[in-house]
Design a protein around this motif. Structure first.
Motif: not given
Ligand code: FAD
Ligand code: NAD
Length: 473
Positions: A285-289
């Protein structure tokens, strides 16, 4: 019919995933003006998503329309199919945008909130590795599973094309999966099943050339499972002819190859170029804008890297009236459906309690003012106040969120699964065919609705009787 009640607070819920839908399921919607905003007008049962990539399960069987969910609530809830593009934390408004194909005259607007629950999940991590976004498939949403299903069959049919070049057949039939977490492992297992059970029968001439490779940067796959189950998975993959390349970190992707750095047993590094037909990228996972932007507005979030830091009541630290659940929140747990669902349930209890507290407090205030107006009823009113205050004390004593881990389960192909199940105060590790039956029954019982359960069970029967549908849409 949703008509906002000016007497009630407006509770806005972002997302229709595990966290938000678990909250919605248990929330007494009569207490608030509830507004749900999500670009996806359905809930997705992600644990069975890998099975949709090969047609073992049809995608609609694991989707539940959010409007169907909301229909059964005690009071009407407003749903907007839109993406939240900005949370303006100072003004307490959310900017939303309709990003669907069909546009009306108004595509962007604002929604004010009194209370906000953020459950927007996460996006796919690519670590900025060149070529990943352009050339690989992810496995997070329904459209990803559909794209993979189409691409597998495109590779197969192109490999079977008349006079196809031999090296090209090998490339096209090489399916590479990057990321040895549960998503990558489950997908690799499903893919191998598909070839062994269906493609082999339908296109026998190309099937011996089919190959699956799983690439993982760490020394083992499934690092969250016990050592015994990691070994079991690795040996099962060996039997299934799924090649695992550990200590191999992909650094670059082109339209036909991945370039990886391998750490050799002596510690030296070498570079490997692997041709592929299908590349599935499952590196977490990565952070959403939207989350990055909200974090940048709140000074207390400046040291948080993996999501919105929340306290033990899931309140976003440093923010007023904002809670966060699931993969976008950092509460000290792994980003799983199990955690998100428990967090959603916890917030439902919290919001139900908050409303009940307000109701009881105003009743106590009303009775207290009656004490002077109705001197004849003092004893009766005092007794009622005491009962209400007792109830209030009980309700206000909300314990902090406490995650209860039920265990981890993963399908590894050939009708085998691995399970680390929390049992009494310990852990039971098991792997094999019986665990697979447990995996099936556990996920079937966890499906969102009876409709989903029936559809999934029918899909399994259909695939067993007639094989998976290999038509390329
Ligand atoms: P999600 O379920 O991802 O939901 C996020 C919601 O927010 C979606 O509705 C999305 O459309 C919406 N959204 C996105 N952006 C915006 C925006 N800007 N504005 C408004 N809404 C927005 N976990 C397990 O515990 N067990 C499993 O077996 C398991 N299997 C998995 C298999 C796969 C293939 C994958 C990808 C994950 C799996 N997981 C599993 C992990 C699990 O799915 C996630 O941890 C879980 O979905 C997180 O829930 P969530 O509510 O935070 O986010
Ligand atoms: P993950 O974060 O669990 O695993 C990603 C893997 O990719 C890591 O092991 C990492 O080392 C590897 N990786 C990262 N960059 C790489 C690179 N450049 N080259 C090679 N390898 C690289 O991701 P996931 O599997 O998508 O899971 C995400 C979350 O969802 C996790 O919390 C997981 O537990 C949960 N999940 C659970 C299940 C289940 O319980 N059955 C299934 C799917 C997902």
């Amino acid at each position: 019919q949703f008509t906002p009640d000016p007497q009630k607070k407006t509770l806005v819920i972002l997302g229709t995933g595990w966290g938000s839908v678990s909250l919605l399921k248990k929330l007494d919607t009569a207490n608030y003006n509830v507004v749900v905003i999500s670009p996806r007008n359905y809930f997705l049962f992600t644990p069975l998503l890998p099975s949709c990539t090969t047609g073992n399960i049809e995608h609609r069987s694991i989707m539940e329309p959010v409007r169907q969910i909301l229909r059964h609530k005690r009071a009407a809830v407003k749903f907007y199919e839109a993406e939240a593009t900005k949370i303006d934390y100072e003004r307490k408004v959310i900017k939303i945008s309709d990003n669907s194909d069909i546009k009306g005259t108004i595509n962007e607007t604002e929604v004010p909130y009194d209370f906000l629950v953020v459950g927007v999940g996460a996006e796919n991590a690519t670590f900025g590795i060149p070529g990943v976004r352009e050339h690989s498939c992810f496995l997070k949403e329904i459209k990803d599973a559909q794209a993979i299903r189409t691409k597998i069959m495109d590779c197969v049919e192109t490999a079977a094309f008349k006079d196809q070049d031999s090296a090209e057949i090998d490339r096209l039939l090489h399916m590479v999966v990057v990321g040895g977490g549960p998503t990558g492992v489950e997908f690799a297992g499903e893919l191998r099943d598909f070839f062994d059970e269906d493609i082999k029968k339908l296109i026998p001439e190309i099937s011996p050339r089919f190959k699956v490779t799983l690439i993982e940067a760490l020394p083992t796959v499934l690092p969250m499972f016990s050592k015994q189950l990691i070994d079991y998975t690795e040996s099962t993959f060996k039997e299934e002819h799924i090649e695992i390349k550990t200590k191999t970190m992909v650094k670059k992707v082109t339209d036909k190859t991945v370039e990886a750095q391998v750490t050799n047993p002596d510690g030296s590094k070498s570079t490997l170029t692997i041709p592929y037909g299908l590349l599935v990228w499952a590196t977490g996972n990565a952070l959403r804008p939207l989350i990055k932007d909200l974090m940048s507005q709140i000074p207390a979030q400046k040291d948080s890297r993996r999501g919105l830091a929340v306290n033990e009541y899931l309140v976003v630290q440093g923010a007023r009236d904002i809670w966060a659940v699931g993969d976008c929140a950092v509460a000290g747990y792994a980003p799983t459906a199990q955690v998100a669902a428990q967090e959603g349930n916890f917030l439902a209890r919290l919001f139900n309690n908050m409303a009940k507290t307000e109701e009881l407090e105003s009743r106590v205030a009303e009775l207290s003012s009656n004490l002077n107006l109705k001197p004849g009823n003092v004893a009766e009113i005092t007794a009622e106040i005491e009962t209400l205050e007792k109830q209030l004390r009980r309700i206000k004593d909300v314990k902090p969120f406490n995650y209860s881990h039920q265990g981890s389960l993963a399908y590894i192909g050939s009708e085998k699964a691995v399970a680390d199940i929390a049992w009494l105060n310990g852990n039971v590790a098991s792997g094999g065919k019986l665990t697979y039956l447990f995996w099936r029954s556990a996920y079937l019982s966890m499906c969102f609705s009876t409709r989903n359960r029936v559809l999934v069970a029918l899909d399994w029967i259909k695939a067993k009787l007639y094989g998976r549908d290999v038509s390329r849409e």
